[in-house]
Structure formats: structure tokens, C-alpha cells
Design a protein around this motif. Structure first.
Motif, PDB file in Angstrom:
ATOM      1  N   GLU A 197     -46.356 -48.927  -1.385  1.00  0.00           N
ATOM      2  CA  GLU A 197     -45.304 -48.896  -0.273  1.00  0.00           C
ATOM      3  C   GLU A 197     -45.228 -47.329   0.107  1.00  0.00           C
ATOM      4  N   ILE A 198     -45.456 -47.220   1.605  1.00  0.00           N
ATOM      5  CA  ILE A 198     -45.169 -45.858   1.843  1.00  0.00           C
ATOM      6  C   ILE A 198     -44.243 -45.709   3.137  1.00  0.00           C
ATOM      7  N   ALA A 199     -43.878 -44.792   3.564  1.00  0.00           N
ATOM      8  CA  ALA A 199     -42.974 -44.418   4.757  1.00  0.00           C
ATOM      9  C   ALA A 199     -43.866 -44.839   5.952  1.00  0.00           C
ATOM     10  N   ASP A 200     -43.360 -45.401   6.961  1.00  0.00           N
ATOM     11  CA  ASP A 200     -43.613 -45.620   8.436  1.00  0.00           C
ATOM     12  C   ASP A 200     -44.624 -44.637   9.128  1.00  0.00           C
ATOM     13  N   ASN A 201     -43.834 -43.168   8.545  1.00  0.00           N
ATOM     14  CA  ASN A 201     -44.609 -41.899   9.521  1.00  0.00           C
ATOM     15  C   ASN A 201     -45.508 -41.122   8.426  1.00  0.00           C
ATOM     16  N   ALA A 202     -45.643 -41.672   7.282  1.00  0.00           N
ATOM     17  CA  ALA A 202     -46.337 -41.089   6.338  1.00  0.00           C
ATOM     18  C   ALA A 202     -48.112 -40.827   7.005  1.00  0.00           C
ATOM     19  N   GLU A 203     -48.444 -39.586   6.637  1.00  0.00           N
ATOM     20  CA  GLU A 203     -49.867 -39.031   6.838  1.00  0.00           C
ATOM     21  C   GLU A 203     -50.652 -39.316   5.714  1.00  0.00           C
ATOM     22  N   MET A 204     -50.139 -39.298   4.346  1.00  0.00           N
ATOM     23  CA  MET A 204     -50.810 -39.546   3.287  1.00  0.00           C
ATOM     24  C   MET A 204     -50.094 -40.182   2.318  1.00  0.00           C
ATOM     25  N   CYS A 205     -50.585 -40.984   1.401  1.00  0.00           N
ATOM     26  CA  CYS A 205     -50.026 -41.695   0.251  1.00  0.00           C
ATOM     27  C   CYS A 205     -49.457 -40.604  -0.667  1.00  0.00           C
ATOM     28  N   LEU A 206     -48.416 -40.707  -1.050  1.00  0.00           N
ATOM     29  CA  LEU A 206     -47.786 -40.026  -2.139  1.00  0.00           C
ATOM     30  C   LEU A 206     -48.448 -40.353  -3.456  1.00  0.00           C
ATOM     31  N   TYR A 207     -48.831 -41.633  -3.512  1.00  0.00           N
ATOM     32  CA  TYR A 207     -49.165 -42.103  -4.901  1.00  0.00           C
ATOM     33  C   TYR A 207     -50.614 -41.676  -5.389  1.00  0.00           C
ATOM     34  N   CYS A 208     -51.444 -41.817  -4.402  1.00  0.00           N
ATOM     35  CA  CYS A 208     -52.691 -41.467  -4.619  1.00  0.00           C
ATOM     36  C   CYS A 208     -53.639 -40.569  -3.597  1.00  0.00           C
ATOM     37  N   GLY A 209     -52.802 -39.972  -2.663  1.00  0.00           N
ATOM     38  CA  GLY A 209     -53.465 -38.831  -2.021  1.00  0.00           C
ATOM     39  C   GLY A 209     -54.254 -39.461  -0.958  1.00  0.00           C
ATOM     40  N   TYR A 210     -54.649 -40.437  -0.621  1.00  0.00           N
ATOM     41  CA  TYR A 210     -55.367 -41.194   0.499  1.00  0.00           C
ATOM     42  C   TYR A 210     -54.697 -40.799   1.804  1.00  0.00           C
ATOM     43  N   ALA A 211     -55.637 -40.326   2.712  1.00  0.00           N
ATOM     44  CA  ALA A 211     -55.166 -40.000   4.043  1.00  0.00           C
ATOM     45  C   ALA A 211     -54.910 -41.420   4.622  1.00  0.00           C
ATOM     46  N   VAL A 212     -53.669 -41.694   5.214  1.00  0.00           N
ATOM     47  CA  VAL A 212     -53.476 -42.847   5.934  1.00  0.00           C
ATOM     48  C   VAL A 212     -53.662 -42.794   7.342  1.00  0.00           C
ATOM     49  N   PRO A 213     -54.613 -43.729   7.970  1.00  0.00           N
ATOM     50  CA  PRO A 213     -54.753 -43.775   9.447  1.00  0.00           C
ATOM     51  C   PRO A 213     -53.847 -43.537  10.438  1.00  0.00           C
ATOM     52  N   SER A 214     -53.881 -42.912  11.661  1.00  0.00           N
ATOM     53  CA  SER A 214     -52.815 -42.640  12.475  1.00  0.00           C
ATOM     54  C   SER A 214     -52.615 -44.211  12.977  1.00  0.00           C
ATOM     55  N   ALA A 215     -51.453 -44.469  13.590  1.00  0.00           N
ATOM     56  CA  ALA A 215     -50.853 -45.675  14.054  1.00  0.00           C
ATOM     57  C   ALA A 215     -51.439 -45.984  15.190  1.00  0.00           C
ATOM     58  N   ASN A 216     -51.985 -44.968  16.119  1.00  0.00           N
ATOM     59  CA  ASN A 216     -52.734 -45.201  17.177  1.00  0.00           C
ATOM     60  C   ASN A 216     -54.090 -45.930  16.941  1.00  0.00           C
ATOM     61  N   LEU A 217     -54.357 -45.923  15.918  1.00  0.00           N
ATOM     62  CA  LEU A 217     -55.868 -46.604  15.813  1.00  0.00           C
ATOM     63  C   LEU A 217     -55.850 -47.968  15.580  1.00  0.00           C
ATOM     64  N   LYS A 261     -44.729 -49.365   5.421  1.00  0.00           N
ATOM     65  CA  LYS A 261     -46.045 -49.968   5.538  1.00  0.00           C
ATOM     66  C   LYS A 261     -46.884 -49.609   3.919  1.00  0.00           C
ATOM     67  N   PHE A 262     -47.917 -50.027   3.883  1.00  0.00           N
ATOM     68  CA  PHE A 262     -48.407 -49.931   2.594  1.00  0.00           C
ATOM     69  C   PHE A 262     -49.854 -49.392   2.865  1.00  0.00           C
ATOM     70  N   CYS A 263     -50.206 -48.371   1.493  1.00  0.00           N
ATOM     71  CA  CYS A 263     -51.272 -47.599   1.520  1.00  0.00           C
ATOM     72  C   CYS A 263     -52.552 -48.766   1.556  1.00  0.00           C
ATOM     73  N   THR A 264     -53.592 -48.130   2.108  1.00  0.00           N
ATOM     74  CA  THR A 264     -54.740 -49.247   2.304  1.00  0.00           C
ATOM     75  C   THR A 264     -55.699 -48.824   1.053  1.00  0.00           C
ATOM     76  N   ASN A 265     -55.202 -47.686   0.368  1.00  0.00           N
ATOM     77  CA  ASN A 265     -56.359 -47.522  -0.854  1.00  0.00           C
ATOM     78  C   ASN A 265     -55.627 -48.035  -2.109  1.00  0.00           C
ATOM     79  N   CYS A 266     -54.344 -47.733  -2.273  1.00  0.00           N
ATOM     80  CA  CYS A 266     -53.905 -48.135  -3.981  1.00  0.00           C
ATOM     81  C   CYS A 266     -52.821 -49.367  -3.518  1.00  0.00           C
ATOM     82  N   GLY A 267     -52.293 -49.584  -2.289  1.00  0.00           N
ATOM     83  CA  GLY A 267     -51.438 -50.915  -1.742  1.00  0.00           C
ATOM     84  C   GLY A 267     -49.964 -50.553  -2.166  1.00  0.00           C
TER      85      GLY A 267
END
Length: 101
Positions: free
Chosen positions: A10-30, A2-8
Motif C-alpha cells: 500500500e502506497i500514498a495516493d500521490n506517490a510517484e514511486m513505491c517506498l518499499y521496492c523503488g518502482y516508479a508508479v504510473p501517473s494517475a492520468n494514465l 493505492k497499491f504498488c503495481t510491482n510489489c503490491g
């Protein structure tokens, strides 16, 4: 993936935060999460550090070029060092802008 909603990036499907910009990725259940940029929280110091970087990266080569211009007739060897430093700084600035963009 999937892709980070902040910087765009590509991040892992189970990522809780983006490794590139540090943005907290919303949970899949939202499922109804609004990804609009207007709801994006401000990053700490966003814009301030980039402005300082631009000012500093512009001033250093200018100082080198001014010193080169002042020393080129009386001390050509020393002036050459200032010119090289200014050109290297310009190259590094361009390289960092390409990498960080």
C-alpha cells in the motif's frame, strides 16, 4: 490509498514511486495503463542478489555445524560457541526471510 503495481504494498495516493521496492508508479492520468507483469521493467540485479543471499545464508550455518562436529570432543567449550553461532545464523536467516517475504 493505492497499491504498488510491482510489489503490491500500500502506497500514498500521490506517490510517484513505491517506498518499499523503488518502482516508479504510473501517473494517475494514465487511465489505460496496462498493469500486466510482462511489461514490468527488470529491476537491476533482480534474482542475482537473492541467489547469493540464499547460498551464503545456507553455507554459514553449515560451516558452524561442521566446526562444532570437529571440535566437540577435544574442546567442548569452543565447540559450543560454533554451535550457538550456527543456530543464531539459522534464526536470523529465517527472521529475514519472514520480514522480506
Amino acid at each position: 490509498m493505492k497499491f504498488c503495481t510491482n510489489c503490491g504494498k500500500e502506497i500514498a495516493d500521490n506517490a510517484e514511486m513505491c517506498l518499499y521496492c523503488g518502482y516508479a508508479v504510473p501517473s494517475a492520468n494514465l487511465q489505460n495503463y496496462d498493469y500486466s507483469m510482462s511489461d514490468r521493467p527488470e529491476q537491476v540485479g533482480e534474482g542475482k542478489s537473492s541467489t547469493a543471499y540464499v547460498v551464503i545464508s545456507a553455507l554459514i550455518p553449515i560451516v558452524g555445524l561442521v566446526l562444532w562436529g570437529m571440535k566437540r570432543k577435544e574442546s567442548p567449550q569452543e565447540a559450543k560457541k560454533y554451535l550457538i553461532a550456527a543456530l543464531v545464523t539459522i534464526g536470523i536467516t529465517i527472521l529475514l526471510n519472514v520480514i522480506c517475504a
